[in-house]
Design an enzyme around this catalytic site. Structure first.
Site, short mmCIF file in Angstrom:
data_model
loop_
_atom_site.label_atom_id
_atom_site.label_comp_id
_atom_site.label_asym_id
_atom_site.label_seq_id
_atom_site.Cartn_x
_atom_site.Cartn_y
_atom_site.Cartn_z
N ARG B 400 5.99 -37.35 -7.13
CA ARG B 400 5.24 -37.25 -8.38
C ARG B 400 6.13 -37.41 -9.60
O ARG B 400 6.24 -36.51 -10.42
CB ARG B 400 4.55 -35.90 -8.50
N HIS B 460 8.74 -32.46 0.13
CA HIS B 460 8.41 -31.70 -1.06
C HIS B 460 9.68 -31.10 -1.67
O HIS B 460 9.68 -30.62 -2.79
CB HIS B 460 7.41 -30.61 -0.65
N TYR B 494 6.08 -27.25 -17.00
CA TYR B 494 6.22 -26.43 -15.80
C TYR B 494 7.44 -25.54 -15.93
O TYR B 494 8.51 -26.00 -16.32
CB TYR B 494 6.40 -27.31 -14.55
#
Lengths: 510, 731
Positions: B400, B460, B494
């Site tokens: 991402r 991830h 974030y």
């Protein structure tokens, strides 16, 4: 030595593994990267004698991956040290394999001998113990590694190698055996016990095993045992108490591969080898007086790195040379050879070999063969003096000389055969069986050996070669002998024919 | 309401998630937040719901379809759950719309930002909008007739409906025009007239609201900024596209579909092609939810029947549908006074030619805390690595990232310069595949080695490894590890922690990690790091167990952890056992928490707080007192089965002294917040933590921002003469 990055790759019987390290010269190195992938080479070779096409392809794929890995450190495939051990050593198609790998990946595979493997192991073990040299110094010790195809053993007396052996006993080989016996586990354990007993009996001659106090084990299985039953973990090695180890092995014997996988969280490929590997280790351990196992967290690859970084004892060739010659002398003694004469001839032969280097262009390996032949040329006298060159040949060809392969033994056999009397002829099968380049080696080395032998015609070692001079058409051998040389000259006249043919020089002794 | 059944010691995952979304909504309701930020929170609530229905509710429905009615470990069956979800979603949605229509929209109008609904159109506005519709919108519309009821009436008896449902979405798609996923449509119930003008019968027609025109139409007249909604225009003027018909009923609706269709990963010979196929299928998969404006009951019934959706799946909205689109308003230029005061991320590293990123990392292990600190050092790290001739290789995971990311550009540059560039790309990041595919192929063209996923698992973990041949001829490695994605855009929003280190043991294990995930090496044991799905969970459980074992009344154990979600039953059980053994457990869980804290005899030593605020809490940290030999880790993984069993994740230790102090301080600060924290009670209710009598207000996010101002001066203290040697081994 300049600081640099080196890579070593080991093609073993269960997989291919790589180490990348910073090497700073003077024997120091630090490992940057370790990686490995399983390839079942051993399974191929120990059942069919050949590396299968699939495995070759797999090896090439893995090595290509590794060359990508090495590229991250600026190491070209051609610069990496790639060695192959027991599986490839035994593969009938090893040359084809090595060639294909070179063509497709750029890696040059060096199939190393068992004894060389042992020495790298020795270097690695010594390094891992660091300052704890007490392990070595205080007593006799044994280093053992149970591999897929073979078990490498080294016996040391106060840190010095007494003997090194490679037993055809490995986890894959055993597995194949027990499959042949329809998987009866009782059979497997009996088979292992028998084999280890025989092997140990043989070792007793080199070193009484009960007096062995330090027991070093290398390898994946040992590391597993250290993880599960170890009592002490240092940076580079772990310690497993004897009793803890033996009871672990007892427990494992009762477990299936599946339950080992789930209970101990090890990969399948490791779990399969675990039982035979540790049982073999335990059988050896029980023969020794060691109270604990020392598991150095090293491998053959560390040994290779130490050798490459020029650390102490890193001159493997020199170490190997010592071992081979010790084994040669042992063989000579068995046949009551004239040791003084033999070593005198060896000394002169090597002297000539070294001084004539430019004319013959041969290397270290040939020098070793010449030395071995020089020691053994007269062993045939044990059977009968007349025609003893043929008896010598027979003995050599039918003996084991540590560190020499079959083809090398054949050359030595030919050399002792031609140390006197007639030279090679088309009717000599052992000569004719040699490849062309080896025949040339035999001719050149035999020529030297004959001259060296004639210089001690009386077996009295009364003269020494002090110099050697190449003239236009003759070779001048200068000795320290003040007296009469007629006996030697007579002998020389008889034996220098081959030298003249090969080197085109008459031999004159003064 | 209770979020667990009587006998269960676990909150239900979906219901716990709904409470998370309810906390997000609270921020929207909070008058202390600036107006447009409140609107943004309302939009986020909707966008969260969209994803929730597409993935979670879709999965529950799929289970029910497959006849699986077994309760999960929290003790609820799919039927009970779906009913409970529908109830709670309506409650939350009710508050959300009430707030929007009664508070936010009027308050915005007061600030000169007017959003007009059709009822508010004055004649002049109406004229202008009608012209606009005719000139600009209508040409882009495609009206579609729905086949008459008798040709295909799914509601004609339960038996037929059920049979149709079993046939799958494709069968229905042939009958009802395709409506895509989350696309806004206007529906019209039309009445035709014969030549004499007598009514002849009814027809249903739909028009998709174009998504490329912008949701809001700015009006040129009047004071301030005034907007109408494009979907309102289509509904209000759409009848012009059906000459000869009169409109009996009209409504706006959107259908949410199952988005969790897995890629056929056995076909990974061409993963990109398989992925593209999924993107297409997502538009036609099972309908899950119908969101519809409360304009026509008749149409609601007809449309829901056409999609085979029951009453529970139909959400009538008292306001504009799809509030996600209001993000456009929340971000409107010129209303800065209605938003948070801007905070520029702080530059906390002073990098120059004489003090490169390499020098900084060799001084010490370095922690960065985004978004308080700038993401730039990470970009610098990759850019420096790309242009530094001494760098031999760069390996990196990318998940991402943004398409025009400076990192992707630097990696391409490095690959073109002949460096070895290995990029492990995650193509399956749920809704971003379209963007990912494009930049991945650009990287490949530049000569990088691009690996898609690993061993059929999503990667991830976030890691970068740079290999550099240094002046002394030795190769040294530098590593960056993070709890968050390498995305320069989300790094402003974030809350993530990241670590730079040159610690050789960590670097070596990261090297091994890359070899494993790129298939160059078989699995090897890692000693300092843990990797999911292999030993990460096992490691966490055994560290919790170790804490329980070492805990004694004289010196009780302490576990503190922060994560986004806590769902893994084995870990929850281990925490319960630790609590029973006297270990104090402090948890900061932003989202789902299935652990029940504060139950006597089970979890009385466990407390759970959640912080929802300006920034999205995203860091994963855990701390174990371990009898004084404290251990502190950062991780990319939540304690959820999905992360621990189906993804490649990393748990990595923080070793440098300064780095440890900082991460420890960060973690513990969360348990002091009394401004944006909520504490979870044993009933499942989240209660706002308020300052105690005489206690000062403490907002952890504000604290981090203030603290980051002091970072640079502290960093300067590690001057060149104090450069630390790279440690040989981790402690």
């Amino acid at each position: 030595m300049e600081a640099r990055t080196e890579a070593v790759i080991e093609i073993g019987s269960t997989g291919i593994r790589v180490l990348v390290a910073n090497v700073s010269g003077d024997g120091a190195y630090s490992i940057l990267e370790r990686a490995g992938k399983p390839v079942a080479l051993g399974r191929d070779v120990f059942t069919t004698g050949l590396v299968s096409r699939e495995s070759t392809r797999e090896c090439i794929a893995v090595l290509r991956g590794f060359s990508e890995l090495l590229r991250a450190y600026g190491v070209e495939p051609g610069k990496a040290r790639v060695v192959a051990t027991s599986a490839l050593r035994e593969a009938e198609n090893r040359d084809a394999f090595v060639d294909r790998v070179a063509m497709r990946t750029g890696f040059r595979v060096d199939v190393i001998e068992a004894i060389e493997e042992s020495h790298y192991m020795y270097l690695a073990v010594k390094r891992s113990l660091g300052d704890d040299a007490r392990f070595f110094a205080r007593s006799n010790s044994i280093i053992i590694e149970v591999g897929g195809g073979s078990t490498e053993l080294m016996l040391l007396r106060r840190g010095k190698i007494v003997a090194a052996h490679s037993l055809r006993l490995g986890t894959i080989r055993v597995d194949e055996q027990s499959k042949a016996a329809m998987g009866s586990s009782g059979y497997l354990l009996r088979f292992l016990a028998d084999n280890v007993r025989t092997a140990c009996d043989g070792l007793e001659d080199d070193l009484p095993l009960a007096g062995v106090r330090s027991f070093f084990v290398i390898g994946n299985d040992a590391r597993f045992a250290a993880r599960v039953a170890g009592s002490e973990t240092r940076l580079d090695y772990s310690i497993v108490p004897r009793e803890a180890f033996l009871s672990l092995v007892d427990r494992l014997k009762g477990l299936s591969v599946d339950s080992i996988v789930s209970e101990f969280r090890v990969p399948y490929s490791d779990a399969e080898a675990l039982i035979p590997g540790l049982v073999i280790t335990a059988l050896f351990l029980e023969r020794t007086g060691a109270e604990e196992l020392v598991v150095p967290l090293v491998s053959l690859r560390d040994g290779l790195l130490i050798a490459m970084s020029g650390g102490s004892g890193s001159d493997i060739e020199a170490e190997l040379h010592k071992q081979v010659i010790a084994s040669v002398i042992g063989l000579g003694r068995r046949y009551h050879f004239d040791e003084d004469h033999a070593s005198h001839v060896a000394e002169h032969a090597l002297f000539m070999f070294d001084r004539l280097k430019e004319s013959h262009g041969m290397g270290r390996r040939e020098r070793l063969l010449l030395e071995a032949a020089a020691y053994l040329h007269d062993v045939g006298n044990f059977i009968r003096t007349s025609g003893h060159q043929r008896h010598s040949e027979y003995i050599v060809l039918n003996s084991e000389i540590f560190g020499l392969q079959r083809d090398e033994l054949t050359i030595v056999g030919n050399l002792v055969r031609y140390h006197r009397k007639a030279g090679p002829s088309p009717s000599h099968a052992n000569y004719m069986s040699l490849p062309r380049e080896d025949r040339a080696v035999v001719l050149k080395l035999a020529a030297i050996l004959r001259v060296a032998d004639s210089l001690d015609r009386g077996h009295t070692q009364r003269l020494r070669l002090v110099d050697l001079e190449m003239k236009e058409d003759h070779l001048l051998l200068q000795t320290d002998c003040q007296g009469d040389l007629s006996l030697e000259r007579l002998s020389l006249a008889d034996k220098c024919d081959m030298f003249e043919d090969v080197f085109g020089l008459k031999v004159v002794v003064i | 309401m209770s979020h667990r059944t009587e006998k269960s010691f676990y909150f239900h995952r979906e219901l716990s998630w709904l409470e998370f979304n309810a906390r997000v909504l609270e921020e929207g309701l909070d008058h202390g937040n600036p107006l447009l930020e409140r609107l943004r929170f309302l939009a986020i609530v909707s966008s969260n719901f969209d994803e929730f229905f597409m993935v979670r509710v879709a999965a529950l429905k799929a289970r029910r379809r497959a006849g699986d009615s077994a309760p999960d470990y929290s003790g609820m069956s799919p039927d009970e759950l779906l009913a409970a979800i529908a109830r709670r979603v309506r409650e939350i949605g009710g508050k959300q719309y009430y707030c929007l229509t009664n508070e936010i929209i009027p308050a915005l109008a007061g600030e000169g930002l007017v959003i007009l609904r059709p009822a508010d159109y004055d004649p002049e506005t109406r004229r202008w909008l009608e012209d606009y519709f005719t000139g600009q919108v209508a040409p882009a519309l495609t009206p579609l007739a729905v086949p008459a009821a008798e040709e295909a009436d799914p509601a004609a008896g339960g038996g037929a409906g059920a049979a149709r449902e079993a046939d799958g979405g494709a069968a229905r798609a042939a009958e009802f025009p395709t409506t895509g996923n989350l696309r806004i449509h206007a529906a019209f119930l039309l009445r035709a007239r014969d030549a004499e003008g007598n009514p002849e019968g009814e027809r249903l027609a739909i028009i998709q609201v174009p998504s490329n025109l912008g949701r809001f139409v700015r009006l040129p007249t009047g004071s301030g900024s005034r907007f109408a909604l494009l979907d309102d225009l289509v509904m209000d003027f759409g009848h012009r596209l059906f000459p000869g018909y009169s409109v009996k009923e009209r409504t706006l609706f959107k259908v949410t579909r199952d988005a969790d269709i897995g890629v056929d990963e056995d076909r990974d010979d061409d993963f990109v092609a398989a992925m593209e196929e999924v993107l297409v299928n997502r538009q036609n998969s099972w309908p899950i939810r119908l969101s519809i404006s409360a304009d026509s009951e008749e149409l609601a019934a007809k449309i829901s029947a056409a999609f085979g959706l029951s009453e529970d799946d139909v959400y009538e909205l008292a306001g504009p549908i799809d509030l996600k689109g209001f993000m456009e308003i929340a971000e409107l230029k010129g209303f800065e006074r209605l938003r948070y005061r801007p905070r520029a991320p702080r530059q906390t590293l002073d990098l120059t030619e004489g003090n490169t990123i390499w020098d900084e990392i060799r001084k010490r292990d370095l922690v960065l805390h985004m978004p308080y600190e700038s993401f730039q050092p990470i970009v610098d790290f990759v850019e420096t690595a790309a242009s530094d001739p001494s760098v031999l290789a760069i390996k990196m995971t990318l998940y991402r990232t943004s398409g025009d990311s400076p990192i992707v550009k630097a990696l391409s540059r490095a690959a073109r310069a002949g460096k070895q560039v290995t990029v492990v790309v995650e193509l399956k990041a749920r809704f971003d595949e379209e963007r990912n595919i494009a930049w991945a192929s650009r990287l490949e063209q530049a000569g990088a080695i691009v690996v898609f996923g690993a061993a059929r698992l999503k990667v991830h973990a976030k890691a970068i490894l740079a290999v550099r041949r240094e002046e002394d001829g030795l190769v040294r490695r530098y590593v960056h590890l993070s709890t968050g994605n390498y995305n320069d855009k989300t790094a402003r929003l974030y809350g993530d922690l990241s670590l730079f280190t040159a610690n050789p043991t960590i670097c070596a294990e990261i090297g091994a990690f890359f070899n494993m995930i790129t298939g160059l090496s078989a699995l090897t044991e890692l000693r300092h790091l843990s990797m999911a799905p292999f030993d990460l969970k096992h490691r966490v459980v055994s560290m919790i167990e170790r804490e329980a074992e070492r805990s004694s009344p004289e010196s009780p154990g302490l576990i503190a952890a922060k994560m986004n979600s806590l769902c893994d039953k084995d870990i929850i059980d281990a925490l319960y056992r630790a609590s029973a053994a006297g270990v104090k457990v402090l948890l900061n869980v932003r989202g789902i928490c299935q652990l029940v804290p504060g139950l006597k005899g089970l979890s009385e030593n466990i407390s759970v707080v959640s912080v929802i605020g300006r920034y999205l809490e995203h860091a994963r940290i855990c701390y174990f007192r371990n009898g004084g030999a404290e251990e502190l880790y950062l991780s990319s993984a939540d304690w959820m089965p999905r992360n621990l069993e189906k993804r490649i994740e990393l748990l990595f230790p923080v070793y440098g002294e300064e780095a440890r102090d900082r991460v420890y301080d960060t973690l513990m600060s969360y348990f002091l917040d009394n401004a944006k924290a909520r504490a979870l009670g044993p009933s499942g209710h989240w209660r706002r933590v308020k300052p105690a009598e005489g206690e000062a207000r403490f907002s952890v996010q504000d604290y981090f921002y203030e603290d980051s101002a002091r970072r640079l001066e502290r960093a300067a203290a590690a001057s060149a003469d104090k450069v630390l040697q790279v440690r040989r081994d981790a402690p």
